[in-house]
Write a protein that holds these residues in place. Structure first.
Motif, PDB file in Angstrom:
ATOM      1  N   VAL A  32       0.855  -1.198   0.000  1.00 34.73           N
ATOM      2  CA  VAL A  32       0.000   0.000   0.000  1.00 34.73           C
ATOM      3  C   VAL A  32       0.884   1.239   0.000  1.00 34.73           C
ATOM      4  N   CYS A  33       0.592   2.160  -0.913  1.00 35.90           N
ATOM      5  CA  CYS A  33       1.278   3.455  -0.910  1.00 35.90           C
ATOM      6  C   CYS A  33       0.293   4.502  -0.384  1.00 35.90           C
ATOM      7  N   ILE A  34       0.738   5.273   0.574  1.00 40.14           N
ATOM      8  CA  ILE A  34      -0.115   6.318   1.153  1.00 40.14           C
ATOM      9  C   ILE A  34       0.486   7.663   0.794  1.00 40.14           C
ATOM     10  N   VAL A  35      -0.289   8.498   0.137  1.00 39.80           N
ATOM     11  CA  VAL A  35       0.209   9.820  -0.248  1.00 39.80           C
ATOM     12  C   VAL A  35      -0.342  10.829   0.752  1.00 39.80           C
ATOM     13  N   GLY A  36       0.557  11.454   1.514  1.00 40.50           N
ATOM     14  CA  GLY A  36       0.144  12.436   2.526  1.00 40.50           C
ATOM     15  C   GLY A  36       0.454  11.922   3.918  1.00 40.50           C
ATOM     16  N   THR A 207       3.461  13.299  -8.386  1.00 46.54           N
ATOM     17  CA  THR A 207       2.998  14.117  -9.518  1.00 46.54           C
ATOM     18  C   THR A 207       1.822  13.471 -10.233  1.00 46.54           C
ATOM     19  N   SER A 208       1.703  12.150 -10.105  1.00 41.92           N
ATOM     20  CA  SER A 208       0.583  11.472 -10.753  1.00 41.92           C
ATOM     21  C   SER A 208       0.247  10.212  -9.959  1.00 41.92           C
ATOM     22  N   ARG A 216       0.161   3.046  -9.736  1.00 44.68           N
ATOM     23  CA  ARG A 216       1.464   3.672 -10.049  1.00 44.68           C
ATOM     24  C   ARG A 216       1.451   5.106  -9.546  1.00 44.68           C
ATOM     25  N   ILE A 217       2.403   5.407  -8.703  1.00 47.93           N
ATOM     26  CA  ILE A 217       2.502   6.761  -8.143  1.00 47.93           C
ATOM     27  C   ILE A 217       3.831   7.318  -8.627  1.00 47.93           C
ATOM     28  N   GLY A 222      11.385   8.797  -8.622  1.00 48.50           N
ATOM     29  CA  GLY A 222      11.148   7.364  -8.673  1.00 48.50           C
ATOM     30  C   GLY A 222       9.656   7.072  -8.752  1.00 48.50           C
ATOM     31  N   VAL A 223       9.352   5.825  -9.080  1.00 44.05           N
ATOM     32  CA  VAL A 223       7.957   5.407  -9.207  1.00 44.05           C
ATOM     33  C   VAL A 223       7.666   4.401  -8.094  1.00 44.05           C
TER      34      VAL A 223
END
Ligand SMILES: Cc1cc2nc3c(=O)[nH]c(=O)nc-3n(C[C@H](O)[C@H](O)[C@H](O)COP(=O)(O)OP(=O)(O)OC[C@H]3O[C@@H](n4cnc5c(N)ncnc54)[C@H](O)[C@@H]3O)c2cc1C
Ligand code: FES
Length: 511
Positions: A32-36, A207-208, A216-217, A222-223
């Motif tokens: 899991v990727c968490i943004v923020g 950025t996306s 995909r973050i 890096g990704v």
């Protein structure tokens, strides 16, 4: 914590040190990727990591550099929008679930603080709700009946809030509320996330963000590929419209008034004004002579639609001194942004119209500490495919028909922002901009966000918000460009600091 250049400083930023993390430098994979890395993101990361999930947290700034650094950190189940309103909009069952979920969030924070031995001044205390002077107290009776129907049967009406210096008149007493130091709490969460194998990267702007078989973050360095992605950026930066028509962004103001220690009873206090005042006490200066800081907030307005921070602070100070004549000085002044959902309940769960593995947490209103914790509890269950009774109430794709008048009013207000600026002719010439200030100026068909730095040099960016084309306006207090449509904010140089925009104000051709 290092304060952002030229922006106001909260007492929390001044009295905490968050761990420095490195930036992402490589492509990585995770569950899991968490943004923020505010309270919503860090709570989610912590709870998932405890369940054995591999988590990666990305933040464009430091941990807790967003609204969690600017909160007043009341932990409460006394909801901003009143239970009789929540019941009207979401039914009796909805009101009961809301009450239970906020109480559970406070309990969860208490349990985490204990388990992880986080020294964040977590304290249980009472909360008091009262009406402004000379106003009818019927709202308290209506609310008392509604909170009892919602299952909060220990709330009672008392003759007054426990202030010696001012008679509030009748009040509702909410027992077992709490308060803490939000950044010390996040610091403890960060330590625990890492102890459970989680990875945290700061100064790493996503950025996306795209869901799919593997989310995909993208970042500049890096990704991250992940089984799921949680967008916990306060307001979703991956969503163009769906959620942003259902919530409105407001700027709210806070002062820290120094008063003699123990001169005001330690509790949470709120009045029923619209916008309402909110008050709590924090003891500061432990090593020297400790004193109490009365933290008083209110004076909200829609983001980007007023630039009169000084008079908002003056109004808060007047209100405070009238009630607390023992006020010695005003030591802090800061502001921040809250997202107000049109139907009073946060949006937590699967992102509408998106791939199945993209989750959001937003629409916190003034209950973001508990809503952020509810996000951690609920999204963890959703990702682990466990049933959670709160899910339908918080579902981001819900449509609450009874909230239609608010929905229409807020969206007409947004629509007016696109015409008002064009018609009002607010533009000034560059010569009129004083050092350390900014203004939108017209140049042929373009609108330019022009900032004159303290040395006198002009810096120009397009004034068109990259979210959906609103025209930003200058915020003198925070030295930011604020969009009046959905609340995106940019620093003086045009760098995005708050969504829904996820990119900077564009450079002007020829610059
Ligand atoms: C003055 C004020 C008083 C308040 N008082 C209370 C209160 O008493 N009680 C209460 O419950 N709530 C209160 N609130 C609300 C509460 O503080 C917020 O709702 C809560 O802090 C939001 O937490 P969050 O994690 O959602 O967002 P944030 O804390 O803003 O965190 C979001 C993070 O996302 C990062 N980010 C954004 N975009 C990107 C990107 N593209 N890539 C990487 N990172 C990104 C940001 O840098 C930020 O660190 C208050 C708010 C304010 C402003
Ligand atoms: S925030 Fe939506 S147009 Fe600017």
């Amino acid at each position: 914590m290092k304060k952002p250049a030229h922006q106001s400083t909260s007492v929390w930023m001044d009295t905490s040190k968050l761990p420095l993390e490195s930036s992402l430098t490589d492509d990585i994979n995770t569950d899991v990727c968490i943004v923020g890395a505010g309270i919503a993101g860090m709570s989610t990361a912590y709870l998932l990591a405890r369940e054995g999930k591999a988590v990666v947290v990305l933040d464009g700034g430091p941990i807790g550099g967003g609204m969690t650094a600017r909160t007043t950190a009341h932990l409460t189940n006394a909801l901003d929008d009143r239970y009789f309103e929540i019941e009207r909009l979401h039914g009796k069952k909805g009101a009961r679930l809301a009450a239970a979920s906020h109480a559970a969030a406070i309990d969860a924070i208490e349990a985490i603080v204990k388990r992880e031995a986080i020294r964040c001044e977590f304290t249980r205390l009472d909360g008091y709700l009262f009406v402004p002077p000379r106003e009818s107290t019927k709202v308290l009776d209506d609310e008392l009946a509604a909170v009892h129907r919602a299952g909060l049967t220990d709330i009672e009406k008392v003759a007054r809030a426990p202030w010696n210096s001012f008679d509030t008149g009748p009040a509702l007493r909410f027992p077992r509320q709490a308060q803490f130091h939000p950044l010390k709490y996040l610091s403890g969460l960060a330590k625990a996330v890492k102890a459970n194998g989680g990875r945290i990267y700061t100064q790493t702007h996503a950025t996306s963000i795209a869901g799919g078989k593997q989310a995909r973050i993208l970042t500049r360095h890096g990704v991250v590929t992940a089984g799921s992605v949680v967008v916990a950026t306060n307001t979703p930066v991956n969503d163009l419209i769906a959620i942003h028509t259902k919530q409105a962004s407001y700027q709210t103001y806070v002062i820290g008034a120094r008063v003699p220690k123990d001169s005001v009873e330690r509790a949470l206090y709120w009045d029923t004004l619209d916008p309402y005042h909110y008050v709590r006490i924090e003891t500061v200066g432990n090593r020297g002579a400790p004193y109490d800081l009365l933290i008083v907030g209110g004076e909200d307005h829609k983001t980007g639609q007023a630039d009169d921070g000084a008079s908002r602070f003056a109004a808060l100070e007047k209100w405070t001194r009238r009630r607390f004549p023992m006020t010695v000085s005003i030591d802090y002044r800061w502001s921040g942004e809250v997202m107000e959902p049109v139907d009073g309940i946060a949006f937590i769960g699967r992102n509408p119209l998106d791939a199945k593995n993209v989750y959001v947490a937003t629409g916190d209103s003034g209950n973001g500490m508990t809503h952020g914790t509810i996000a951690g509890l609920l999204i963890t269950d959703l990702i682990l495919k466990r049933k959670n009774a709160w899910a339908p109430l918080y579902d981001p794709s819900r449509i609450t028909l009874r909230a239609l008048p608010t929905f229409i009013r807020e969206n007409l207000n947004v629509a007016a922002q696109y015409t008002d600026v064009v018609l009002a002719g607010v533009m000034r010439s560059l010569e009129q901009i004083s050092p350390g200030s900014g203004a939108v100026v017209a140049r042929r068909l373009h609108k330019v966000a022009a900032y004159r730095d303290p040395k006198g040099t002009i810096h120009e960016r397009s004034a068109v918000c990259p979210h959906l084309g609103g025209i930003v306006s200058w915020n003198t207090l925070e030295n930011t460009w604020d969009c009046p449509c959905h609340g995106s904010r940019f620093n003086a140089a045009g760098k995005v600091i708050q969504g829904p925009a996820n990119s900077d104000l564009l450079e002007i051709d020829g610059n």
